[in-house]
Design a protein around this motif. Structure first.
Motif, short mmCIF file in Angstrom:
data_model
loop_
_atom_site.label_atom_id
_atom_site.label_comp_id
_atom_site.label_asym_id
_atom_site.label_seq_id
_atom_site.Cartn_x
_atom_site.Cartn_y
_atom_site.Cartn_z
N GLU A 202 -1.21 6.94 -4.30
CA GLU A 202 -2.21 5.89 -4.26
C GLU A 202 -2.60 5.45 -5.66
O GLU A 202 -2.57 6.22 -6.60
N ARG B 287 -9.11 7.80 4.33
CA ARG B 287 -7.78 7.62 4.95
C ARG B 287 -7.84 7.87 6.45
O ARG B 287 -7.31 7.08 7.25
N SER C 202 -4.43 -0.85 8.22
CA SER C 202 -3.44 -0.53 7.21
C SER C 202 -4.01 -0.84 5.83
O SER C 202 -4.63 -1.88 5.62
N TYR C 203 -3.78 0.05 4.90
CA TYR C 203 -4.23 -0.18 3.53
C TYR C 203 -3.06 -0.16 2.56
O TYR C 203 -3.24 -0.34 1.36
N LEU C 204 -1.85 0.02 3.07
CA LEU C 204 -0.68 0.09 2.21
C LEU C 204 -0.02 -1.27 2.03
O LEU C 204 0.83 -1.43 1.17
N GLU C 205 -0.41 -2.25 2.84
CA GLU C 205 0.15 -3.58 2.74
C GLU C 205 -0.53 -4.37 1.62
O GLU C 205 -1.59 -4.00 1.15
#
Length: 65
Positions: free
Chosen positions: A2, A40, A49-52
Motif C-alpha cells: 500500500e 481494510r 474496492s480501494y485498489l482501483e
C-alpha cells in the motif's frame, strides 16, 4: 504494498487511546498497523474496492469522492 502517504487523524478519549496502545504493544503491533487492518476489513465488508484508480470509484455508489 500500500501507498502510505496519507495521514488520518482521529480524536478520541485519552484513556481509550492509552488502552488501545497498550493492547497493540502487547500483541507486538503498532496502532497504525491495527487501524490499517480495521479499515481494510471495513472496506471489504462493504464491498468497496480501494485498489482501483479513483476514476473507477465513480461507478461504485458506496464510494464518496
Amino acid at each position: 504494498m500500500e501507498n502510505k502517504t496519507a495521514r488520518f487523524t482521529v480524536l478520541m478519549d485519552p484513556r481509550k487511546k492509552q488502552a488501545f496502545e497498550r493492547l497493540c504493544a502487547s500483541q507486538d503491533l503498532t496502532p497504525s498497523q491495527v487501524v490499517r487492518q480495521l479499515i481494510r476489513e471495513y472496506l471489504e465488508k462493504h464491498d468497496v474496492s480501494y485498489l482501483e484508480d479513483e476514476s473507477n470509484a465513480v461507478n461504485n455508489p458506496q464510494v464518496k469522492l
